[in-house]
Design a protein around this motif. Sequence first.
Motif, mmCIF file in Angstrom:
data_model
loop_
_atom_site.group_PDB
_atom_site.id
_atom_site.type_symbol
_atom_site.label_atom_id
_atom_site.label_comp_id
_atom_site.label_asym_id
_atom_site.label_seq_id
_atom_site.Cartn_x
_atom_site.Cartn_y
_atom_site.Cartn_z
ATOM 1 N N GLN A 95 0.852 -1.189 0.000
ATOM 2 C CA GLN A 95 0.000 0.000 0.000
ATOM 3 C C GLN A 95 0.888 1.240 0.000
ATOM 4 O O GLN A 95 1.868 1.310 0.735
ATOM 5 C CB GLN A 95 -0.909 0.011 1.232
ATOM 6 C CG GLN A 95 -1.891 -1.145 1.280
ATOM 7 C CD GLN A 95 -2.846 -1.133 0.103
ATOM 8 O OE1 GLN A 95 -3.363 -0.085 -0.282
ATOM 9 N NE2 GLN A 95 -3.083 -2.308 -0.485
ATOM 10 N N PRO A 96 0.582 2.244 -0.801
ATOM 11 C CA PRO A 96 1.458 3.417 -0.891
ATOM 12 C C PRO A 96 1.490 4.222 0.398
ATOM 13 O O PRO A 96 0.549 4.177 1.202
ATOM 14 C CB PRO A 96 0.851 4.225 -2.041
ATOM 15 C CG PRO A 96 -0.579 3.797 -2.082
ATOM 16 C CD PRO A 96 -0.589 2.358 -1.692
ATOM 17 N N MET A 97 2.578 4.952 0.591
ATOM 18 C CA MET A 97 2.673 5.899 1.696
ATOM 19 C C MET A 97 1.890 7.154 1.315
ATOM 20 O O MET A 97 2.130 7.742 0.263
ATOM 21 C CB MET A 97 4.137 6.253 1.967
ATOM 22 C CG MET A 97 4.344 7.151 3.192
ATOM 23 S SD MET A 97 4.072 8.890 2.851
ATOM 24 C CE MET A 97 5.500 9.292 1.870
ATOM 25 N N SER A 110 -2.209 8.333 9.335
ATOM 26 C CA SER A 110 -1.562 8.090 10.624
ATOM 27 C C SER A 110 -0.928 6.696 10.645
ATOM 28 O O SER A 110 -1.556 5.702 10.262
ATOM 29 C CB SER A 110 -2.585 8.204 11.754
ATOM 30 O OG SER A 110 -1.975 7.975 13.005
ATOM 31 N N TYR A 111 0.321 6.638 11.078
ATOM 32 C CA TYR A 111 1.047 5.383 11.258
ATOM 33 C C TYR A 111 1.588 5.335 12.692
ATOM 34 O O TYR A 111 1.664 6.358 13.374
ATOM 35 C CB TYR A 111 2.231 5.283 10.283
ATOM 36 C CG TYR A 111 1.849 5.346 8.825
ATOM 37 C CD1 TYR A 111 1.482 4.198 8.139
ATOM 38 C CD2 TYR A 111 1.860 6.553 8.131
ATOM 39 C CE1 TYR A 111 1.121 4.253 6.793
ATOM 40 C CE2 TYR A 111 1.509 6.620 6.788
ATOM 41 C CZ TYR A 111 1.134 5.464 6.127
ATOM 42 O OH TYR A 111 0.785 5.517 4.801
ATOM 43 N N TRP A 112 1.971 4.157 13.139
ATOM 44 C CA TRP A 112 2.773 4.059 14.360
ATOM 45 C C TRP A 112 4.228 4.290 13.975
ATOM 46 O O TRP A 112 4.734 3.654 13.055
ATOM 47 C CB TRP A 112 2.641 2.682 15.012
ATOM 48 C CG TRP A 112 1.367 2.443 15.760
ATOM 49 C CD1 TRP A 112 0.396 1.547 15.460
ATOM 50 C CD2 TRP A 112 0.941 3.097 16.957
ATOM 51 N NE1 TRP A 112 -0.621 1.610 16.378
ATOM 52 C CE2 TRP A 112 -0.305 2.551 17.313
ATOM 53 C CE3 TRP A 112 1.500 4.104 17.761
ATOM 54 C CZ2 TRP A 112 -1.006 2.968 18.444
ATOM 55 C CZ3 TRP A 112 0.802 4.516 18.884
ATOM 56 C CH2 TRP A 112 -0.436 3.954 19.209
ATOM 57 N N LEU A 113 4.886 5.194 14.671
ATOM 58 C CA LEU A 113 6.323 5.395 14.498
ATOM 59 C C LEU A 113 7.018 4.727 15.671
ATOM 60 O O LEU A 113 6.764 5.059 16.831
ATOM 61 C CB LEU A 113 6.662 6.886 14.433
ATOM 62 C CG LEU A 113 8.141 7.210 14.170
ATOM 63 C CD1 LEU A 113 8.265 8.463 13.295
ATOM 64 C CD2 LEU A 113 8.911 7.430 15.470
ATOM 65 N N HIS A 166 15.881 14.577 -7.808
ATOM 66 C CA HIS A 166 14.757 14.731 -6.900
ATOM 67 C C HIS A 166 13.500 14.962 -7.721
ATOM 68 O O HIS A 166 13.430 15.903 -8.514
ATOM 69 C CB HIS A 166 14.995 15.905 -5.953
ATOM 70 C CG HIS A 166 16.170 15.723 -5.055
ATOM 71 N ND1 HIS A 166 16.681 16.735 -4.270
ATOM 72 C CD2 HIS A 166 16.948 14.639 -4.814
ATOM 73 C CE1 HIS A 166 17.720 16.282 -3.581
ATOM 74 N NE2 HIS A 166 17.901 15.018 -3.907
ATOM 75 N N GLU A 167 12.494 14.097 -7.525
ATOM 76 C CA GLU A 167 11.267 14.164 -8.312
ATOM 77 C C GLU A 167 10.091 14.552 -7.426
ATOM 78 O O GLU A 167 9.988 14.102 -6.286
ATOM 79 C CB GLU A 167 10.969 12.806 -8.961
ATOM 80 C CG GLU A 167 12.035 12.319 -9.915
ATOM 81 C CD GLU A 167 11.704 10.959 -10.498
ATOM 82 O OE1 GLU A 167 12.220 10.651 -11.581
ATOM 83 O OE2 GLU A 167 10.933 10.212 -9.861
ATOM 84 N N ALA A 168 9.205 15.378 -7.967
ATOM 85 C CA ALA A 168 7.977 15.713 -7.253
ATOM 86 C C ALA A 168 7.084 14.472 -7.201
ATOM 87 O O ALA A 168 6.987 13.723 -8.168
ATOM 88 C CB ALA A 168 7.255 16.858 -7.951
ATOM 89 N N ALA A 169 6.455 14.234 -6.062
ATOM 90 C CA ALA A 169 5.585 13.076 -5.904
ATOM 91 C C ALA A 169 4.585 13.349 -4.791
ATOM 92 O O ALA A 169 4.847 14.152 -3.879
ATOM 93 C CB ALA A 169 6.398 11.822 -5.597
ATOM 94 N N LYS A 170 3.438 12.679 -4.872
ATOM 95 C CA LYS A 170 2.423 12.813 -3.826
ATOM 96 C C LYS A 170 2.383 11.604 -2.909
ATOM 97 O O LYS A 170 1.735 11.634 -1.864
ATOM 98 C CB LYS A 170 1.043 13.030 -4.455
ATOM 99 C CG LYS A 170 0.872 14.409 -5.083
ATOM 100 C CD LYS A 170 -0.592 14.664 -5.433
ATOM 101 C CE LYS A 170 -0.791 16.100 -5.895
ATOM 102 N NZ LYS A 170 -2.231 16.382 -6.184
ATOM 103 N N SER A 171 3.046 10.517 -3.305
ATOM 104 C CA SER A 171 3.063 9.322 -2.474
ATOM 105 C C SER A 171 4.316 8.516 -2.806
ATOM 106 O O SER A 171 5.007 8.794 -3.788
ATOM 107 C CB SER A 171 1.811 8.471 -2.714
ATOM 108 O OG SER A 171 1.790 7.978 -4.051
ATOM 109 N N LEU A 172 4.599 7.536 -1.967
ATOM 110 C CA LEU A 172 5.699 6.613 -2.214
ATOM 111 C C LEU A 172 5.134 5.217 -2.416
ATOM 112 O O LEU A 172 4.307 4.748 -1.626
ATOM 113 C CB LEU A 172 6.677 6.591 -1.033
ATOM 114 C CG LEU A 172 7.552 7.817 -0.795
ATOM 115 C CD1 LEU A 172 8.442 7.600 0.430
ATOM 116 C CD2 LEU A 172 8.402 8.137 -2.014
ATOM 117 N N GLU A 173 5.576 4.556 -3.474
ATOM 118 C CA GLU A 173 5.178 3.179 -3.733
ATOM 119 C C GLU A 173 6.229 2.225 -3.156
ATOM 120 O O GLU A 173 7.276 2.644 -2.665
ATOM 121 C CB GLU A 173 5.022 2.957 -5.239
ATOM 122 C CG GLU A 173 4.018 3.874 -5.918
ATOM 123 C CD GLU A 173 2.583 3.593 -5.509
ATOM 124 O OE1 GLU A 173 2.300 2.461 -5.043
ATOM 125 O OE2 GLU A 173 1.745 4.504 -5.651
#
Length: 615
Positions: A325-327, A332-335, A360-367
């Motif tokens: 699942q993407p970031m 909210s996550y547990w850190l 460095h690339e613009a992005a809205k999420s991390l896969e």
Amino acid sequence: MAETTLLRFITCGSVDDGKSTLIGRLLHETRQIFEDQADALARDSRKHGTTGDDVDYALLVDGLEAEREQGITIDVAYRFFATPARKFIVADTPGHEQYTRNMATGASTADLAIVLVDARKGVLTQTRRHSFIASLLGIRHVILAVNKIDLVGFDQAVFDDIVADYAEVAEHLGLERVETIPLSARYGDNIAERSDRLGWYDGPTLIELLERAPTANRAGAAPFRLPIQYVSRPNLDFRGFAGTVASGEIAAGDPVTVAKSGVSTKVSRIIGPDGDQERATAGQAVTLVLADEVEASRGNMLCRPTERPEVADQFAAHIVWMDEQPMLPGRSYWLRTETDQVPATVTDLKHRQDVNTFAHEAAKSLELNEIGLCNLSTQAPVAFDAYADNRVTGAFVLIDRMTNATAGAGMILHPLRRAANVHWQAITVDAEARAALKHQRPAVLWFTGLSGSGKSTIANLLEKKLHAQGRHTFILDGDNVRHGLNRDLGFTEVDRVENIRRVAEVARLMAEAGLLVIVSFISPFRAERRMARELMPEGQFVEIFVDTPFDVCAERDPKGLYAKALRGEIANFTGLDSPYEVPEQVDLHLRTDGRDASELADQVNGWLSSRGFLI
């Protein structure tokens, strides 16, 4: 006699570059294979091997059946071997892009990386990716091993070209030390003895390079840190703080400070596995007894008064994403740090790192397997160091709060100082006092369900009934909010998460005013509904599921949205190409089949009265 040192290193590179074969050859050359293992290896080589009649040394390391059948490494395999000069622990990390997260695990404790390159293929994308992750995880010493040199006729020109290509990678990553060696792991060329077939190479063998490689010893040289794992209180006369010394050293009588509170005292006793001891150093598990009664618990940290860690609730970090699942920023996550655990959100994804060009690339999420620079915010302050200064206290993982799966690994860069002067202002009149004047208890009534399920209709009727009773209410409706507060947001998963985060914050403030806040949003994700609940005081959040089947919603289609979505004119429509996660546990379940909206509004009104919200 000098103590034999231990070197931890990893092998990494692209798939099928020969990492497992190299480790198997190292085990063979250092006589770590017993006779029965050699016999089993010969049998397995005939069954699973890829080297014809020769022994396939990779099978010593590739223990998983799936790895043996596919000829790739999936898991991280750790092996121990030794020479008269040194002891070694090596991690064989996966080369396939799919298992980059496993490679990051292996690199997190290593002092050195052997980056393998197939002489026939040269520097590949995974070579760059693994080198970047290794540098990100603090590895500054690399041995570039150009493997399978026999398959290019032991050609020096091929070797020199690969070395030149990798030099550009090393320079960009700021690697402090890069040593190069041509070799053939399959036949043992330049592993333990110099190869006669590589007369143009007059450098050391691989084992000699490993034997003379410096160990970082960063933990011993760093300031004293003891993350508190456990507070030992067997009786009223004893209170000790147990944990493993992450870095530095401490002695009985030395001053210490509790990182989060800043309260200082002295160490009166140090208790180890064999009883009292005078000193404790990095890596030792001890219990510290302090001279004064100080408030400290699991997740806090003991340090020296003059060498305190950072304590902040906002910081910047590199994150290697490890989940399918993407970031999503705002979720909210547990850190989880060495001993601490707090809810956290990624407030901003500054950029994603292109491992091919290092751009460095613009992005809205991390896969999955992507790397990004992020700003994070935690619900409570965390004690930490920069990862570059301390691998133990500068690292964290993000845990998915719904599945408890490890979602990402992070390396802290620095705290964000912009909120350093922002503190909670004490206010005398609280939510309960404000609500008492209105003869009600504050609540956030969170209606969730598909578009067209009847949420807004029921919410509107409910407010009308409550208003007639003299109650103080306000409706936050999904469509209305998008005309103002959230007009800048679209309907991607990232935007939906931020949409709910903002609304939840506004609802919390309205509840603080003593209102009955009626929220009508699709709010498709369980994680965000849970985040909204946790923003509110216990018992103040009421989740109401308006349960209407998709077919019924599509038939009603009060705004014509389903028709457009089914024609492909609307993207990311909930229930079609964007998921709706049905609530698993709710406070109130409204089944709309066969019932009108007024009846359902009465049900909610009655529920509020029976639970004491309407005084």
